[in-house]
Structures are given as structure tokens and as C-alpha cells.
Design a protein around this motif. Structure first.
Motif, PDB file in Angstrom:
ATOM      1  N   THR A   1       0.836  -1.205   0.000  1.00 17.84           N
ATOM      2  CA  THR A   1       0.000   0.000   0.000  1.00 17.84           C
ATOM      3  C   THR A   1       0.868   1.250   0.000  1.00 17.84           C
ATOM      4  OG1 THR A   1      -1.749  -1.163   1.179  1.00 17.84           O
ATOM      5  CG2 THR A   1      -1.813   1.237   1.251  1.00 17.84           C
ATOM      6  N   GLU A   2       1.902   1.265   0.828  1.00 16.31           N
ATOM      7  CA  GLU A   2       2.790   2.423   0.901  1.00 16.31           C
ATOM      8  C   GLU A   2       3.572   2.619  -0.402  1.00 16.31           C
ATOM      9  OE1 GLU A   2       3.797   2.363   5.654  1.00 16.31           O
ATOM     10  OE2 GLU A   2       4.820   0.945   4.331  1.00 16.31           O
ATOM     11  N   ILE A   3       3.989   1.518  -0.992  1.00 12.60           N
ATOM     12  CA  ILE A   3       4.716   1.603  -2.266  1.00 12.60           C
ATOM     13  C   ILE A   3       3.815   2.215  -3.336  1.00 12.60           C
ATOM     14  CG2 ILE A   3       5.789   0.287  -4.135  1.00 12.60           C
ATOM     15  CD1 ILE A   3       6.585  -1.796  -1.916  1.00 12.60           C
ATOM     16  N   ALA A   4       2.610   1.679  -3.446  1.00 12.50           N
ATOM     17  CA  ALA A   4       1.663   2.180  -4.457  1.00 12.50           C
ATOM     18  C   ALA A   4       1.341   3.648  -4.212  1.00 12.50           C
ATOM     19  CB  ALA A   4       0.389   1.339  -4.440  1.00 12.50           C
ATOM     20  N   ARG A   5       1.104   3.997  -2.967  1.00 12.83           N
ATOM     21  CA  ARG A   5       0.783   5.390  -2.641  1.00 12.83           C
ATOM     22  C   ARG A   5       1.958   6.307  -3.011  1.00 12.83           C
ATOM     23  NH1 ARG A   5      -0.281   5.252   2.936  1.00 12.83           N
ATOM     24  NH2 ARG A   5      -2.237   4.261   2.368  1.00 12.83           N
ATOM     25  N   ARG A   6       3.169   5.916  -2.671  1.00 12.41           N
ATOM     26  CA  ARG A   6       4.349   6.738  -2.989  1.00 12.41           C
ATOM     27  C   ARG A   6       4.488   6.916  -4.499  1.00 12.41           C
ATOM     28  NH1 ARG A   6       9.838   7.579  -0.598  1.00 12.41           N
ATOM     29  NH2 ARG A   6       8.708   7.598   1.378  1.00 12.41           N
ATOM     30  N   ALA A   7       4.137   5.889  -5.257  1.00  8.33           N
ATOM     31  CA  ALA A   7       4.241   5.954  -6.722  1.00  8.33           C
ATOM     32  C   ALA A   7       3.050   6.669  -7.354  1.00  8.33           C
ATOM     33  CB  ALA A   7       4.360   4.549  -7.293  1.00  8.33           C
ATOM     34  N   GLY A   8       2.029   6.988  -6.547  1.00 11.95           N
ATOM     35  CA  GLY A   8       0.832   7.632  -7.080  1.00 11.95           C
ATOM     36  C   GLY A   8      -0.056   6.662  -7.833  1.00 11.95           C
TER      37      GLY A   8
END
Length: 188
Positions: free
Chosen positions: A31-38
Motif C-alpha cells: 500500500t505504501e509503495i503504491a501510494r508513494r508511486a501515485g
């Protein structure tokens, strides 16, 4: 989420690497990875099976490079020289990725599960090289020994290369390591 932007896979890789470096692999979520990547988690899983795959997605490409290069070396080449050609091809690919390789290796070194996965990757490379050598007519144990020695040279060289500044270049370090191996086996 923002509107569609190109290079979702690359953005996910960069976001994951940054988060793994900042927070550690264990404490980083998809979730954090996806959020950071937008992007969304769903998009992450379109590109990677899990968060480990960000670090190991290129394994099959590397193996193909090793095997294809080895298969293309003239049949007259000694087994270790044929393996050396495959090592040179891999070194050329890594050469321009020093910062990424160093960051990746630091992440792997900090996690026992990832270290194990890296060793499995290297074992698979050795098995693939040995199989290719056998198809070239190299009998065992010579095929297995040349493949294992080649992977040992690759591993030692890679560690030396990432520990430094990227200079000397990785192909030069491969040649130096192969020369050292030859000297050791010649009893010098």
C-alpha cells in the motif's frame, strides 16, 4: 490517485527502493509503495507478484543473458573461457547501474529472507550455466565446476564492485577475478 502517467512499473520500483532504504523491507507495505508511486495496489500487483519481486524481477532476464551468451560462444572455447564471456556480458549490463545495484544489495543484506532468495537466484544461475555447458558437450564434473566457479567469480566481483565507486569498471573486475581464480587453481 492522479490521472494516468507513463512508466508505472518504473515508478513502483523507485518508490519501493526508496521506501525499503528509508524504512526497511520488512516495515514497507505494498500500500505504501503504491501510494508513494501515485498508483493503486491493484496496479502494483499487475506488475509484481509481491514486494520481493521488485528486487528480483530481473532474475530471469539475467539468467537468459548468461545462457544465451554462453550458448553463442564458439565451441572451441574452454569451458571457463565460455563462462567468462557470459560474465562479461552480465558485467556490461550492470556497469551503468552501480547506484541501483548498491542500493539493492544493501536492502538484501539487511534481511535474511532476501539473502536466502539471492542465494537461490545464484544457484539457479549456476544450474543454468552447467546445463548449457553440458549441451555444448562439456562433461561433468567439468560443466558443474566451470559453472560454479563462474558464479563464484560473479559474486566476488559484484561485491567488490558495489563496495567501491563503480571504478574500476565491472568488466575489468571480472577479468581480475578470473585471473586470480586461474592463479589459485594453477597453484601460484
Amino acid at each position: 490517485m492522479s490521472r494516468w502517467e507513463p512508466d508505472a512499473r518504473g515508478r513502483l520500483e523507485r518508490a519501493a527502493m526508496d521506501l525499503y532504504s528509508e524504512r526497511g523491507f520488512e516495515r514497507t507495505t505494498v500500500t505504501e509503495i503504491a501510494r508513494r508511486a501515485g498508483l493503486t495496489e491493484r496496479t502494483f500487483f499487475r506488475h509484481f507478484a509481491d514486494k520481493r519481486e521488485v528486487l528480483f524481477a530481473g532474475s530471469s532476464t539475467l539468467q537468459d543473458l548468461f545462457v544465451d551468451t554462453l550458448a553463442g560462444v564458439p565451441e572451441s572455447a574452454a569451458p571457463i573461457d565460455a563462462v567468462a564471456a557470459a560474465l562479461d556480458a552480465a558485467a556490461a549490463v550492470f556497469q551503468d547501474r552501480h547506484a541501483y545495484a548498491r542500493q539493492r544489495q544493501m536492502i538484501i543484506a539487511a534481511n535474511a529472507e532476501l539473502q536466502e532468495r539471492e542465494l537461490i537466484k545464484l544457484a539457479r544461475l549456476s544450474t543454468a550455466l552447467a546445463g548449457t555447458l553440458r549441451r555444448r558437450g562439456v562433461p561433468d564434473p567439468a560443466a558443474s565446476l566451470a559453472a560454479e566457479a563462474g558464479i563464484a567469480v560473479f559474486k566476488v566481483t559484484f561485491e567488490r564492485w558495489i563496495a567501491g565507486t563503480g571504478r574500476p569498471d565491472m568488466p575489468q573486475l571480472i577479468r581480475e577475478s578470473l585471473d586470480a581464480l586461474k592463479a589459485v587453481t594453477a597453484g601460484r
